[in-house]
Structure formats: structure tokens, C-alpha cells
Design a protein around this motif. Structure first.
Motif, PDB file in Angstrom:
ATOM      1  N   MET A  21       7.926 -17.948  10.294  1.00 11.89           N
ATOM      2  CA  MET A  21       7.091 -18.135  11.478  1.00 11.89           C
ATOM      3  C   MET A  21       7.908 -18.520  12.707  1.00 11.89           C
ATOM      4  SD  MET A  21       3.988 -17.378  10.644  1.00 11.89           S
ATOM      5  CE  MET A  21       3.154 -18.027  12.082  1.00 11.89           C
ATOM      6  N   GLY A  22       9.084 -19.088  12.523  1.00  7.90           N
ATOM      7  CA  GLY A  22       9.924 -19.461  13.651  1.00  7.90           C
ATOM      8  C   GLY A  22       9.444 -20.680  14.411  1.00  7.90           C
ATOM      9  N   HIS A  23       8.662 -21.530  13.755  1.00  9.01           N
ATOM     10  CA  HIS A  23       8.184 -22.737  14.414  1.00  9.01           C
ATOM     11  C   HIS A  23       9.290 -23.788  14.512  1.00  9.01           C
ATOM     12  CE1 HIS A  23       3.734 -21.865  13.124  1.00  9.01           C
ATOM     13  NE2 HIS A  23       4.192 -21.041  14.050  1.00  9.01           N
ATOM     14  N   THR A  24       9.237 -24.589  15.545  1.00 12.28           N
ATOM     15  CA  THR A  24      10.127 -25.734  15.699  1.00 12.28           C
ATOM     16  C   THR A  24       9.392 -26.983  15.249  1.00 12.28           C
ATOM     17  OG1 THR A  24      11.277 -24.723  17.569  1.00 12.28           O
ATOM     18  CG2 THR A  24      11.483 -27.110  17.309  1.00 12.28           C
ATOM     19  N   PRO A  25       9.879 -27.682  14.220  1.00  7.33           N
ATOM     20  CA  PRO A  25       9.176 -28.886  13.765  1.00  7.33           C
ATOM     21  C   PRO A  25       9.003 -29.892  14.890  1.00  7.33           C
ATOM     22  CG  PRO A  25      10.816 -28.225  12.152  1.00  7.33           C
ATOM     23  CD  PRO A  25      11.045 -27.365  13.375  1.00  7.33           C
ATOM     24  N   ARG A  26       7.852 -30.521  14.917  1.00  3.22           N
ATOM     25  CA  ARG A  26       7.557 -31.548  15.917  1.00  3.22           C
ATOM     26  C   ARG A  26       6.686 -32.610  15.265  1.00  3.22           C
ATOM     27  NH1 ARG A  26       2.576 -31.787  17.517  1.00  3.22           N
ATOM     28  NH2 ARG A  26       1.122 -30.053  17.405  1.00  3.22           N
ATOM     29  N   PRO A  27       6.496 -33.757  15.896  1.00  4.96           N
ATOM     30  CA  PRO A  27       5.683 -34.802  15.292  1.00  4.96           C
ATOM     31  C   PRO A  27       4.250 -34.319  15.014  1.00  4.96           C
ATOM     32  CG  PRO A  27       6.969 -35.714  17.082  1.00  4.96           C
ATOM     33  CD  PRO A  27       7.147 -34.217  17.157  1.00  4.96           C
ATOM     34  N   GLU A 115     -10.741 -38.492   2.444  1.00  6.86           N
ATOM     35  CA  GLU A 115     -11.119 -39.610   1.585  1.00  6.86           C
ATOM     36  C   GLU A 115     -10.328 -40.869   1.925  1.00  6.86           C
ATOM     37  OE1 GLU A 115     -10.384 -38.175  -2.313  1.00  6.86           O
ATOM     38  OE2 GLU A 115     -12.075 -36.758  -2.310  1.00  6.86           O
ATOM     39  N   ARG A 116      -9.078 -40.699   2.313  1.00 10.37           N
ATOM     40  CA  ARG A 116      -8.230 -41.844   2.652  1.00 10.37           C
ATOM     41  C   ARG A 116      -8.439 -42.302   4.096  1.00 10.37           C
ATOM     42  NH1 ARG A 116      -4.080 -42.871  -1.053  1.00 10.37           N
ATOM     43  NH2 ARG A 116      -4.787 -42.038  -3.061  1.00 10.37           N
ATOM     44  N   GLY A 117      -9.299 -41.615   4.826  1.00 16.70           N
ATOM     45  CA  GLY A 117      -9.577 -42.012   6.196  1.00 16.70           C
ATOM     46  C   GLY A 117      -8.452 -41.720   7.161  1.00 16.70           C
ATOM     47  N   ILE A 118      -7.636 -40.734   6.855  1.00 14.90           N
ATOM     48  CA  ILE A 118      -6.513 -40.374   7.722  1.00 14.90           C
ATOM     49  C   ILE A 118      -6.939 -39.259   8.665  1.00 14.90           C
ATOM     50  CG2 ILE A 118      -4.165 -39.448   7.775  1.00 14.90           C
ATOM     51  CD1 ILE A 118      -3.755 -40.715   5.001  1.00 14.90           C
ATOM     52  N   ASP A 119      -6.918 -39.532   9.962  1.00 14.89           N
ATOM     53  CA  ASP A 119      -7.280 -38.525  10.955  1.00 14.89           C
ATOM     54  C   ASP A 119      -6.146 -37.515  11.095  1.00 14.89           C
ATOM     55  OD1 ASP A 119      -9.757 -39.694  11.522  1.00 14.89           O
ATOM     56  OD2 ASP A 119      -8.863 -41.042  13.018  1.00 14.89           O
ATOM     57  N   VAL A 120      -6.490 -36.244  11.061  1.00 10.50           N
ATOM     58  CA  VAL A 120      -5.473 -35.192  11.104  1.00 10.50           C
ATOM     59  C   VAL A 120      -5.760 -34.253  12.269  1.00 10.50           C
ATOM     60  CG1 VAL A 120      -4.391 -33.290   9.860  1.00 10.50           C
ATOM     61  CG2 VAL A 120      -5.167 -35.314   8.603  1.00 10.50           C
ATOM     62  N   ALA A 121      -4.845 -34.236  13.230  1.00 11.30           N
ATOM     63  CA  ALA A 121      -4.936 -33.296  14.342  1.00 11.30           C
ATOM     64  C   ALA A 121      -3.926 -32.171  14.201  1.00 11.30           C
ATOM     65  CB  ALA A 121      -4.721 -34.012  15.670  1.00 11.30           C
ATOM     66  N   LEU A 142      -8.787 -22.042   6.431  1.00 10.44           N
ATOM     67  CA  LEU A 142      -9.437 -23.121   5.692  1.00 10.44           C
ATOM     68  C   LEU A 142      -9.350 -24.481   6.369  1.00 10.44           C
ATOM     69  CD1 LEU A 142      -8.274 -22.129   2.082  1.00 10.44           C
ATOM     70  CD2 LEU A 142     -10.392 -21.509   3.268  1.00 10.44           C
ATOM     71  N   TRP A 143      -8.515 -24.592   7.404  1.00 10.40           N
ATOM     72  CA  TRP A 143      -8.371 -25.860   8.139  1.00 10.40           C
ATOM     73  C   TRP A 143      -8.234 -25.523   9.618  1.00 10.40           C
ATOM     74  CZ3 TRP A 143      -4.419 -29.951   5.925  1.00 10.40           C
ATOM     75  CH2 TRP A 143      -4.856 -31.230   6.253  1.00 10.40           C
ATOM     76  N   PRO A 144      -9.236 -24.854  10.185  1.00  5.15           N
ATOM     77  CA  PRO A 144      -9.080 -24.257  11.518  1.00  5.15           C
ATOM     78  C   PRO A 144      -9.018 -25.258  12.660  1.00  5.15           C
ATOM     79  CG  PRO A 144     -11.340 -24.011  10.750  1.00  5.15           C
ATOM     80  CD  PRO A 144     -10.558 -24.564   9.595  1.00  5.15           C
ATOM     81  N   ASP A 145      -9.410 -26.499  12.411  1.00  3.83           N
ATOM     82  CA  ASP A 145      -9.474 -27.464  13.505  1.00  3.83           C
ATOM     83  C   ASP A 145      -8.186 -28.249  13.690  1.00  3.83           C
ATOM     84  OD1 ASP A 145     -10.011 -28.534  11.003  1.00  3.83           O
ATOM     85  OD2 ASP A 145     -11.221 -30.182  11.786  1.00  3.83           O
ATOM     86  N   VAL A 146      -7.130 -27.919  12.946  1.00  8.06           N
ATOM     87  CA  VAL A 146      -5.855 -28.606  13.136  1.00  8.06           C
ATOM     88  C   VAL A 146      -4.804 -27.620  13.608  1.00  8.06           C
ATOM     89  CG1 VAL A 146      -6.404 -30.285  11.335  1.00  8.06           C
ATOM     90  CG2 VAL A 146      -4.988 -28.297  10.770  1.00  8.06           C
ATOM     91  N   GLU A 147      -3.789 -28.137  14.285  1.00  6.73           N
ATOM     92  CA  GLU A 147      -2.642 -27.319  14.650  1.00  6.73           C
ATOM     93  C   GLU A 147      -1.682 -27.278  13.467  1.00  6.73           C
ATOM     94  OE1 GLU A 147       0.872 -26.939  18.054  1.00  6.73           O
ATOM     95  OE2 GLU A 147      -0.631 -28.552  18.159  1.00  6.73           O
ATOM     96  N   VAL A 148      -1.199 -26.094  13.136  1.00  9.06           N
ATOM     97  CA  VAL A 148      -0.329 -25.917  11.972  1.00  9.06           C
ATOM     98  C   VAL A 148       1.077 -25.562  12.432  1.00  9.06           C
ATOM     99  CG1 VAL A 148       0.074 -24.606   9.857  1.00  9.06           C
ATOM    100  CG2 VAL A 148      -2.271 -25.169  10.550  1.00  9.06           C
ATOM    101  N   VAL A 149       2.048 -26.349  11.985  1.00 12.25           N
ATOM    102  CA  VAL A 149       3.458 -26.103  12.266  1.00 12.25           C
ATOM    103  C   VAL A 149       4.150 -25.863  10.928  1.00 12.25           C
ATOM    104  CG1 VAL A 149       5.583 -27.006  13.279  1.00 12.25           C
ATOM    105  CG2 VAL A 149       3.362 -27.611  14.277  1.00 12.25           C
ATOM    106  N   CYS A 150       4.725 -24.693  10.738  1.00 15.13           N
ATOM    107  CA  CYS A 150       5.335 -24.337   9.466  1.00 15.13           C
ATOM    108  C   CYS A 150       6.788 -24.798   9.392  1.00 15.13           C
ATOM    109  CB  CYS A 150       5.272 -22.827   9.243  1.00 15.13           C
ATOM    110  SG  CYS A 150       3.602 -22.210   8.972  1.00 15.13           S
TER     111      CYS A 150
END
Length: 218
Positions: A21-27, A115-121, A142-150
Motif C-alpha cells: 500500500m505504500g503507507h507511512t506509519p503514523r500515530p 468491550e474494553r472501552g477503547i475508542d478507535v479513530a 468491515l471497519w469503515p469508520d476508522v482510518e486504516v494505515v497499513c
């Protein structure tokens, strides 16, 4: 990389390059390591954690015919052990032990984090190098509301085949990963991916040469 003719190796390289994918890892909110036969996935997730790019890691995966003997306690558990041995605190690692395919990896990890109450953006999605695009397409569905960085091990195809010590398996996996991009969108498992014609032709040549052990029924 000693499997196949020079033409087959060139075709494999084309499929390999396409999967990147050529993504640059970020926080991101979390790193999710997709279970497989390759402990390098766990190592990449550990590296991302050490860089401060994710405060928590989820390892997801049960076992498969490829990993049953190598990882008898389950892929996610072996990944967790690897991470803890590498210095990641135990409370920074979550284990999802049930998933048996990429779709379940995504769904069950998402459920565990909720379940663990961890918010994921955003998610650092860690996979084998030749499955980045497949993992991305699955997560977008399957997880369309988050940004995905490969992310994956920064290795060449030849280096990866040498590290696995099974070039035939790598070629079979490459062919299977591209086939899933073709057939899974219609089954609701991933978003549609535009696959360039040269990649399709390379896939067809490798398939016709017998690199078929990882194909699924269309």
C-alpha cells in the motif's frame, strides 16, 4: 528465490508490488497484528509500539493448517508471547484468539476493543507484506469508520521468501491474496479494488502454472 521460471518470478514480483500500500506509519489509536505463520508480523507491531505510534496492540488469530504445528497455542497467543519477550508490557497487549480469516480478524478485534472501552479513530493494520492490500480492503468494508494505515516487514520478495524458507508457499499465497481481491467484494467481505490489467495477467499465468493451493472457491 528458487521457485519457478524467471517469468514466474517476474509475475510474482508484480503481485508483491501491487499488494504494497505504500503507507507511512503514523500515530494511531491501536495496532492490530493479523495472525499468520509469520512471527515477523508481531515484530513489526512491537517496533511500532516502541516508536510510540500505538499505545496498545491487538493480536488476532486462532490456528490454521499452516500454523497448527508451529503455533499450537494459537497465532495471537504466540504473537503476544513474542511481544512480551521483546519488552512490551503485558497490559499493552490484547489477544483475540478466535479469528480464522481476515474478516474475523477485523470484526473480532473491533468487538474486543469496544468491550474494553477503547475508542478507535485509526488503526495501524499489521500484516504479511504480500497481504497489505487485501487486509486494507477488508478493513475498509468491515471497519469503515476508522482510518486504516497499513504496515508490514520492509523486505523484498526474495528476502521474504528466504526468511520463510518456502518460496512455493509465498507464491501460492500471493496468488490467493489477489484472487480474494477479485471474488470477495461480491461476497461482502471487502471493498472493491481496482486491479490493473498487468496484475490480472500475472495472476492468471501463475494460477495456470499451478500456484493454486491458496485459492478459494469463487
Amino acid at each position: 528465490m528458487g521457485t519457478g521460471t524467471p517469468g514466474a518470478r517476474a509475475d510474482a514480483q508484480l503481485l508483491w508490488d501491487f499488494q504494497q500500500m505504500g503507507h507511512t506509519p503514523r500515530p494511531c489509536s491501536v495496532a492490530v497484528g493479523l495472525g499468520s505463520h509469520d512471527l515477523g508480523v508481531a515484530d513489526v507491531a512491537v517496533g511500532l509500539y516502541r516508536q510510540g505510534l500505538a499505545p496498545v496492540i491487538v493480536f488476532t488469530g486462532a490456528t490454521s493448517p499452516t500454523t497448527r504445528e508451529r503455533m499450537p497455542r494459537g497465532e495471537a497467543e504466540h504473537y503476544r508471547e513474542r511481544a512480551v519477550e521483546s519488552g512490551v508490557p503485558e497490559d499493552a497487549v490484547l489477544v483475540e484468539p478466535r479469528a480464522r480469516n481476515t474478516g474475523e480478524n477485523i470484526r473480532f478485534s473491533r468487538e474486543l476493543l469496544a468491550e474494553r472501552g477503547i475508542d478507535v479513530a485509526s488503526v495501524l493494520l499489521v500484516s504479511k507484506p504480500y497481504e497489505e492490500r487485501r487486509a486494507y480492503a477488508t478493513a475498509r468494508k468491515l471497519w469503515p469508520d476508522v482510518e486504516v494505515v497499513c504496515a508490514s516487514s520492509p523486505m523484498t520478495l526474495a528476502e521474504y521468501a528466504d526468511s520463510i524458507q518456502d518460496a512455493r508457499l509465498v507464491l501460492d499465497m500471493l496468488v490467493g491474496a489477489v484472487q480474494r481481491l477479485m471474488v470477495y467484494p461480491a461476497q461482502g467481505f471487502m471493498v472493491t479494488t481496482d486491479i490493473p490489467r498487468p496484475v490480472v495477467v500475472a495472476f492468471e499465468r501463475l494460477r495456470d502454472q499451478g500456484f493454486t493451493s491458496r485459492l478459494v472457491a469463487p
